[in-house]
Every structure is written in C-alpha cells, then in structure tokens.
Design an enzyme around this catalytic site. Structure first.
Site, mmCIF file in Angstrom:
data_model
loop_
_atom_site.group_PDB
_atom_site.id
_atom_site.type_symbol
_atom_site.label_atom_id
_atom_site.label_comp_id
_atom_site.label_asym_id
_atom_site.label_seq_id
_atom_site.Cartn_x
_atom_site.Cartn_y
_atom_site.Cartn_z
ATOM 1 C CE1 TYR A 171 -14.164 -2.512 11.023
ATOM 2 C CE2 TYR A 171 -12.222 -3.033 12.314
ATOM 3 C CZ TYR A 171 -13.506 -2.514 12.226
ATOM 4 O OH TYR A 171 -14.100 -2.000 13.356
ATOM 5 C CG ASP A 185 -5.289 0.290 8.852
ATOM 6 O OD1 ASP A 185 -4.611 0.182 9.901
ATOM 7 O OD2 ASP A 185 -6.531 0.126 8.830
ATOM 8 C CE LYS A 238 -6.841 -4.725 16.139
ATOM 9 N NZ LYS A 238 -7.328 -4.478 14.810
HETATM 10 C C1 LIG Z 1 -8.428 -3.389 14.428
HETATM 11 C C2 LIG Z 1 -8.192 -2.587 13.212
HETATM 12 C C3 LIG Z 1 -8.609 -1.251 13.116
HETATM 13 C C4 LIG Z 1 -9.451 -0.606 14.178
HETATM 14 O O1 LIG Z 1 -8.790 -0.489 15.384
HETATM 15 P P1 LIG Z 1 -9.664 -0.319 16.753
HETATM 16 O O2 LIG Z 1 -8.623 -0.095 17.793
HETATM 17 O O3 LIG Z 1 -10.420 -1.596 16.900
HETATM 18 O O4 LIG Z 1 -10.540 0.848 16.556
HETATM 19 C C5 LIG Z 1 -8.252 -0.524 12.001
HETATM 20 N N1 LIG Z 1 -7.526 -1.088 11.018
HETATM 21 C C6 LIG Z 1 -7.105 -2.366 11.069
HETATM 22 C C7 LIG Z 1 -6.270 -2.927 9.952
HETATM 23 C C8 LIG Z 1 -7.446 -3.169 12.155
HETATM 24 O O5 LIG Z 1 -7.056 -4.450 12.179
#
Ligand SMILES: *Cc1c(COP(=O)(O)O)cnc(C)c1O
Length: 451
Positions: free
Chosen positions: A145, A240, A268
């Site tokens: 994701y 990511d 985060k």
């Molecule tokens: C949570 C998450 C996102 C998206 O971040 P948001 O602040 O919720 O938009 C993207 N990549 C990874 C790996 C994530 O865990």
C-alpha cells in the site's frame, strides 16, 4: 465486555453525517465486525475511550506514536509553535531544521521536500520519477500500500484489502494500465517484467517492509536484485518508508538492509502525530521539482510550522535516545528468527520488547493449540492464523480471518487494542514496558484458548 454506551451513541450519529461513520475506512471495524470506539484521550502506551475504558494500545495511531501518545516534548513543542502562529505560507526556520534532521538520519536523502501525508509523498515521488525519466510505466507489488493516489490504488493493501476491493472504483483503466503489479518476493517475476518493459519503466516502488497486508519480510538478496534491475534500466528506485522510516532504525529499512534508494517516501512518525509527509533522495532527481524544474508539486500547508515542530521534536527525541533502557536486558527467543540488530538507543529497547512479545505469543499459541505464524521486525509485528512461512500476499490471505476477528474482540475485552484487521501491522512504542508486554501475553494466552 467493556461498557460502550457513549461510543455507540457517537457512532450512530457519525453514520448520519460521515460515510461509514469514519474518515478512513479501516477504522470502521469492518475487518472484524462490530463498531469502533471513540477516543477521549491517549497517554503513553494507553488509549482511553469516551466511556472510560482504557486499553494498552498497539495501533499507535497506525505507526506515528513511536514515542507513545502525548509525549511531553512533542506537546510542548506544538504549544510553543502554536502561539507563534499556525501557518505562514512562506518559509519558516523549522523546515530547514527538519530537512537537516531527515538527511542526518537517512544518508540517501540529499534533498527533501515536505508535504502533508504519506499519500502526497508517494504520489509526488511517482510524478517526479515520471518527469525525470520521461517514461510512464511504474512497477508496484501485490499487497503493498502506498496511499490512495490513483496510480497506486492497484492491488493495494491496508483498507483496500480488508474491504475486499483491491482496485478502487473511480480509477481510470487508462491510468491503471501504466501500473504493473507483481507478486512480492518473486525474483523471476520482476526479472521478466524488466526484460519485457525495462526501457519504459519510470519507477519501481516498494515498501521498506510490506506492512499493509500484515507483515512479511524481503527474502535475502531480493532488494539488492530490485536495486540492480532499476539501475540497469534507468528506473527510479522508490523506497516507501512511510511506515518503516524512523521505526525500524533511525535510517529506516534502508539502514537495516544496506540500501541506497534513488527516492524515499516518509510519513507517520515524521510528523510526531501531526500531518506530515516527505519525499527525498538524489539531488539531481529532486532538482526536477518546481520551482527549479518542470515537475509541479505544491501545498498551502506544506512545511507547516506546527507540524514541523511536532516532527522535529519526535526526531530530536529519537536522536537523543533514552537515558536508560533497562528492559533491553530482557531476552527471549525471537519467533521470526531475525538476527537482533544493534541499533542503540530506543531501537534496542523496542527490539527487546518486540522479541519478548513474539516469544510470549508463540508460547501462548502453542499452549492453546492454535496455529499462529508470528512475524516480527523490531517493534512491528503481525500474527497470522495459518501455517508459515508468509512471504507474500497470497500466503497472507491464507490466514483464518474468523479466528483473527475472535482474537481481536477477545483481546479488546481484556483491555488490549490491536489493529482491527488481519492485514495491518501492530506497533510497540517506547512508552510500552516489559510489564505491559507480559500483561498482553497473559491476555492472549487466555483469549487463544477460546478460539
Ligand atoms: C500509511 C502509508 C501510506 C499513506 O500514508 P497516509 O499518510 O495515510 O496518506 C503510504 N505508504 C505506506 C507504506 C503506508 O504505510
């Protein structure tokens, strides 16, 4: 069961006004049944609902709360910033301090730009990679994701998985066809994709450690292979680290695995609980961003002084480390068989707690006669109700979600709040103690016997 009169009344009202009653889908508890509770406050490792029930929290606001909730240094930094003004729309000093901190933690980042969420970070990194390479195609992996931007909502994890809709309505097929989705940890599949499409692939994006379909780890050599394939094809390697950044080590998963990605994405933890995202990496790529280059990216609230103050306080605290992490001396068998990384400071403490929880959970499952594959890296974990090993999404999908739902609700009744979905990772914070972990294991031993 805990009393939840006020939560139920609030949720009934929320359903009238907010689609599904929530502002992000997994919060609706659809993956486990039942309704969410509403939070009154959170402090350290604990979260208290509006009916006065307190839980040991392993969601940690989905990752950001690595220092626990309402950390005094973060609260003080936000208060001090707020009285100076909450948004300026022109540079403020905290942006420079934050950039410096991120570069210090993550050496592959030569230049960085701040935005407001992980979604913005990955979306912008993909656009930048496309603008830089003048190519359209991207590669992502099944179950990874990367936020909810159109190009990336193809076979994504997290809420998209729990809800059983891996592809979202509203994403044009014309756009999705530029996204190649491959099985994770499959060296042949990615080698074949580069052989077929190499010169047309702008970017390959992968999670630091896939943690949006539960938690599984890269096979030895897999990320090195991805790095080499990208380098040979002139493809931008995007790591990511929205989940793993500042979580697995100061330098994230790339520090653990010894990688130097072209671009990295953050979110985060980087906001200390306020909305911050960031992407950064090679200066020659980053300089393609406006105003220097042709790739447009902007944000009214980007680099917001309040958010920067919170993020900076969090990173400063992680840099400083604990005065004494006595619990690092606690040992146990590591259920996942990972070698213990020697990361120092808070990270040793978090790893020790993760190890303690893993060992306890494996024993509890064995004693209860329930098949659980416990996956862990540092302070991130996931228990799958299936035989291991779990290396990819199709392995993860074998987990018995009915058992997970029973486990989730049983633990909640015991005062332990786990993520309300099989396909989310759990998080330990520096505010958790070995006693909290013991209490959690005792609760699990009891609950697992009823499954
Ligand atoms: C949570 C998450 C996102 C998206 O971040 P948001 O602040 O919720 O938009 C993207 N990549 C990874 C790996 C994530 O865990």
């Amino acid at each position: 069961m805990p009393i939840r009169t006020r939560s139920d009344a609030l949720f009934a009202a929320a359903l009238e006004h907010i689609p599904g009653g929530v502002n992000s889908p997994v919060r609706a508890f659809r993956g486990v049944g039942g309704d969410p509770f509403f939070v009154e406050s959170a402090q350290g490792a604990r979260i208290t609902d509006v009916d006065g029930n307190t839980f040991i929290d392993y969601v940690g606001t989905w990752g950001p709360a690595i220092l626990g909730h309402a950390h005094p240094k973060i609260v003080a930094a936000v208060q001090a910033a707020a009285v100076r003004g909450t948004s300026f729309g022109i540079p403020n000093p905290a942006e420079v301090a934050m950039a410096w901190r991120v570069k210090e933690f993550v050496p592959s980042v030569q230049k960085v730009r701040f935005c407001n969420s992980g979604t913005e970070a990955t979306m912008s990194a993909i656009r930048l990679a496309r603008g830089f390479t003048r190519r359209d195609k991207i590669i992502k992996f099944d179950g990874c994701y990367h936020g909810h931007a159109d190009s990336l909502l193809v076979k994504a994890g997290s809420g998209a998985l729990t809800l059983g809709c891996p592809d979202s309505a509203g994403v044009p097929a014309d756009l999705a066809r530029h996204t190649l989705v491959l099985p994770y940890n499959d060296a042949d599949a990615v080698t074949a994709a580069f052989a077929a499409h190499g010169p047309g692939i702008a970017a390959l994006i992968v999670e630091g450690v896939p943690a949006n379909a539960g938690l599984y780890l890269p096979k030895p050599g897999y990320y090195e292979l991805l790095t080499h394939l990208c380098r040979d094809a002139g493809t931008v390697f995007i790591f990511d680290e929205v989940m793993t950044g500042f979580r697995l080590a100061k330098g994230g998963a790339q520090e653990l695995y010894g990688l130097t990605p072209d671009l990295s994405c953050f979110g985060k933890i980087i906001g200390g609980g306020l909305p911050v995202g960031a992407f950064g990496g090679r200066a020659d790529i980053m300089d393609h961003l406006a105003p220097l280059g042709p790739v447009y990216q902007a944000g009214t609230l980007s680099g917001n002084p309040l958010a920067m103050a919170a993020g900076l306080a969090a990173l400063d605290e992680l840099a400083a480390g604990p005065v004494a992490a006595e619990a690092t001396r606690r040992t146990g068998n590591d259920a996942s068989g990972n070698p213990p990384p020697h990361l120092g400071g808070y990270y040793d403490y978090l790893d020790a707690l993760g190890r303690q929880l893993g060992a306890g959970m494996v024993d509890a499952a064995k004693a209860a006669g329930v098949t659980v594959t416990w996956q862990r890296l540092g302070s991130m974990f996931c228990g799958y109700f299936t035989e291991g090993p779990v290396w990819n999404l199709s392995d993860a999908m074998r987990s018995d979600r009915t058992k997970f739902a029973k486990f989730f609700h049983g633990m909640l009744a015991e005062g332990i709040y786990l993520a309300p979905s099989q396909f989310e990772a759990g998080f330990i914070s520096t505010a958790h103690t070995p006693d909290d972990i013991d209490a959690t294991v005792r609760a699990a031993a009891k609950v697992l016997r009823t499954i």
